[in-house]
Design a protein around this motif. Structure first.
Motif, short mmCIF file in Angstrom:
data_model
loop_
_atom_site.label_atom_id
_atom_site.label_comp_id
_atom_site.label_asym_id
_atom_site.label_seq_id
_atom_site.Cartn_x
_atom_site.Cartn_y
_atom_site.Cartn_z
N ALA A 83 0.82 -1.21 0.00
CA ALA A 83 0.00 0.00 0.00
C ALA A 83 0.86 1.26 0.00
CB ALA A 83 -0.92 0.00 1.23
N GLY A 84 2.12 1.15 0.40
CA GLY A 84 3.00 2.31 0.44
C GLY A 84 3.84 2.41 -0.83
N ASN A 85 4.81 3.34 -0.82
CA ASN A 85 5.70 3.53 -1.96
C ASN A 85 6.69 2.37 -2.05
OD1 ASN A 85 4.55 6.04 -2.53
ND2 ASN A 85 5.92 7.10 -1.14
N LEU A 86 6.86 1.83 -3.23
CA LEU A 86 7.84 0.76 -3.43
C LEU A 86 9.23 1.33 -3.65
CD1 LEU A 86 5.93 -1.77 -5.72
CD2 LEU A 86 6.31 -1.88 -3.26
N PHE A 87 9.33 2.53 -4.19
CA PHE A 87 10.63 3.13 -4.49
C PHE A 87 10.55 4.62 -4.19
CE2 PHE A 87 13.96 4.74 -7.37
CZ PHE A 87 15.00 3.93 -6.97
N SER A 88 11.41 5.10 -3.32
CA SER A 88 11.36 6.50 -2.92
C SER A 88 12.77 7.07 -2.84
CB SER A 88 10.66 6.65 -1.56
OG SER A 88 10.65 8.00 -1.15
N ILE A 89 12.99 8.22 -3.46
CA ILE A 89 14.29 8.89 -3.43
C ILE A 89 14.07 10.33 -2.98
CG2 ILE A 89 16.26 9.69 -4.78
CD1 ILE A 89 15.87 7.39 -6.64
N SER A 127 15.62 14.52 -8.30
CA SER A 127 15.50 13.27 -7.55
C SER A 127 15.47 12.07 -8.48
CB SER A 127 14.23 13.29 -6.69
OG SER A 127 14.31 14.28 -5.70
N LEU A 128 14.82 12.17 -9.61
CA LEU A 128 14.72 11.06 -10.55
C LEU A 128 14.77 11.60 -11.97
CD1 LEU A 128 14.25 8.00 -10.94
CD2 LEU A 128 11.80 8.47 -10.97
N GLU A 129 15.65 11.05 -12.80
CA GLU A 129 15.79 11.51 -14.17
C GLU A 129 15.77 10.33 -15.12
OE1 GLU A 129 18.59 14.69 -16.48
OE2 GLU A 129 19.64 13.08 -15.46
N VAL A 157 10.44 8.76 -19.33
CA VAL A 157 9.81 8.27 -18.11
C VAL A 157 8.35 7.98 -18.44
CG1 VAL A 157 9.14 8.77 -15.73
CG2 VAL A 157 11.33 9.58 -16.59
N ARG A 158 7.86 6.82 -18.03
CA ARG A 158 6.48 6.43 -18.34
C ARG A 158 5.78 5.94 -17.08
NH1 ARG A 158 4.78 1.73 -22.61
NH2 ARG A 158 6.02 0.50 -21.14
N GLY A 159 4.59 6.42 -16.85
CA GLY A 159 3.77 5.95 -15.75
C GLY A 159 2.50 5.32 -16.29
N ILE A 160 2.12 4.16 -15.75
CA ILE A 160 0.97 3.41 -16.26
C ILE A 160 0.04 3.07 -15.10
CG2 ILE A 160 0.18 1.32 -17.42
CD1 ILE A 160 2.88 1.17 -18.78
N ALA A 161 -1.22 3.49 -15.18
CA ALA A 161 -2.27 3.00 -14.29
C ALA A 161 -2.91 1.83 -15.02
CB ALA A 161 -3.28 4.09 -13.97
N ASN A 162 -2.60 0.61 -14.62
CA ASN A 162 -2.85 -0.56 -15.45
C ASN A 162 -4.26 -1.11 -15.35
OD1 ASN A 162 -1.59 -2.23 -17.39
ND2 ASN A 162 -1.42 -3.89 -15.91
N ASN A 163 -4.99 -0.81 -14.28
CA ASN A 163 -6.34 -1.34 -14.13
C ASN A 163 -7.29 -0.63 -15.08
OD1 ASN A 163 -9.06 -1.87 -12.94
ND2 ASN A 163 -7.82 -2.91 -11.39
N THR A 164 -8.20 -1.39 -15.71
CA THR A 164 -9.14 -0.78 -16.66
C THR A 164 -10.25 0.01 -15.96
OG1 THR A 164 -10.41 -2.84 -16.69
CG2 THR A 164 -8.72 -2.57 -18.38
N ALA A 165 -10.39 -0.13 -14.66
CA ALA A 165 -11.40 0.63 -13.92
C ALA A 165 -10.78 1.18 -12.64
CB ALA A 165 -12.60 -0.26 -13.61
N PRO A 166 -9.82 2.09 -12.74
CA PRO A 166 -9.20 2.64 -11.54
C PRO A 166 -10.14 3.60 -10.82
CG PRO A 166 -8.40 3.80 -13.47
CD PRO A 166 -9.29 2.70 -13.97
N GLY A 167 -9.80 3.94 -9.60
CA GLY A 167 -10.62 4.87 -8.84
C GLY A 167 -10.57 6.28 -9.40
N GLY A 168 -11.50 7.12 -8.94
CA GLY A 168 -11.56 8.49 -9.42
C GLY A 168 -10.27 9.26 -9.21
N PHE A 169 -9.90 10.07 -10.20
CA PHE A 169 -8.71 10.92 -10.18
C PHE A 169 -7.41 10.11 -10.06
CE2 PHE A 169 -12.15 13.72 -8.84
CZ PHE A 169 -11.93 14.83 -9.65
N SER A 170 -7.46 8.86 -10.50
CA SER A 170 -6.22 8.10 -10.61
C SER A 170 -5.40 8.65 -11.78
CB SER A 170 -6.53 6.62 -10.84
OG SER A 170 -7.24 6.08 -9.75
#
Length: 209
Positions: A94-100, A108-110, A123-136
């Motif tokens: 439930a928390g951060n898996l990687f934090s700098i 901090s991250l490049e 850099v790519r970010g993916i919300a992978n669930n087809t029905a994520p919660g609001g404002f994901s």
């Protein structure tokens, strides 16, 4: 696999502390031991008088901990890296898996990509669930500053392309909102057009109060 001779003196409590790998090598090479390959045992032979007539012997298995096993494979990347590349893993947390945290003036991250292929991403970010919660969000920028020049997310492009690009089949490609008296979206140009809206088969711009 490896043998060495160490000498030292006990402290007031009779405790002798020695570092394996720092003694006089008798056989083998310590740095070439393949620790994950199997079980290893440590045999100690002691001469209380400091000579080589060993009268006290003992053998015990070397037991590793997860952090030690990971450090063996993670620390050898050139350039000061901390992972063997490519690194792929999956966790449920439930928390951060990687934090700098960078307390200096740097980033901090490049992410850098030097190829000429189309549709690449540094850099790519993916919300992978087809029905994520609001404002994901797949990628989120947060600026906790309260001044007038803070930026949550910054996009720039040196040529005639787009600084920020958003696409959606039926939603909002780019959405800006102000919760108080600010601007939801602000457009400015020094010599060109501050805001340009086009539509192939709909409404180019809709403004309402």
């Amino acid at each position: 696999m490896y043998s060495e001779r160490l000498t030292g003196s006990t402290n007031a409590n009779g405790l002798l502390t020695m570092e394996i790998g720092s003694g006089t090598v008798l056989s083998g090479v310590f740095n070439t031991i393949n620790w994950p390959s199997g079980s290893y045992y440590l045999k100690t032979e002691t001469d209380p008088t400091g000579g080589t007539t060993y009268t006290i012997t003992g053998t015990s298995q070397l037991l590793s901990v997860p952090y030690a096993m990971f450090a063996k494979t993670a620390g050898g990347v050139s350039g000061g890296g901390a992972f063997s590349i490519p690194y792929v893993n999956s966790f449920t947390n439930a928390g951060n898996l990687f934090s700098i945290t960078n307390n200096g003036d740097g980033t901090s991250l490049e992410g850098i990509n030097s190829t000429t292929t189309s549709s690449i991403a540094a850099v790519r970010g993916i919300a992978n669930n087809t029905a994520p919660g609001g404002f994901s969000s797949g990628l989120r920028g947060i600026n906790n500053g309260t001044g007038g020049l803070g930026i949550g997310a910054w996009g720039s492009q040196d040529g005639s392309g787009w600084g920020v690009y958003g696409v959606t089949p039926a939603g909002l490609g780019v959405y800006g909102n102000s919760s108080a008296a600010g601007y939801g979206v602000y457009a400015n140009s020094n010599t060109g057009t501050g805001l340009n809206a086009t539509s192939n088969n709909g409404i180019a711009a809709s403004v309402s109060i």
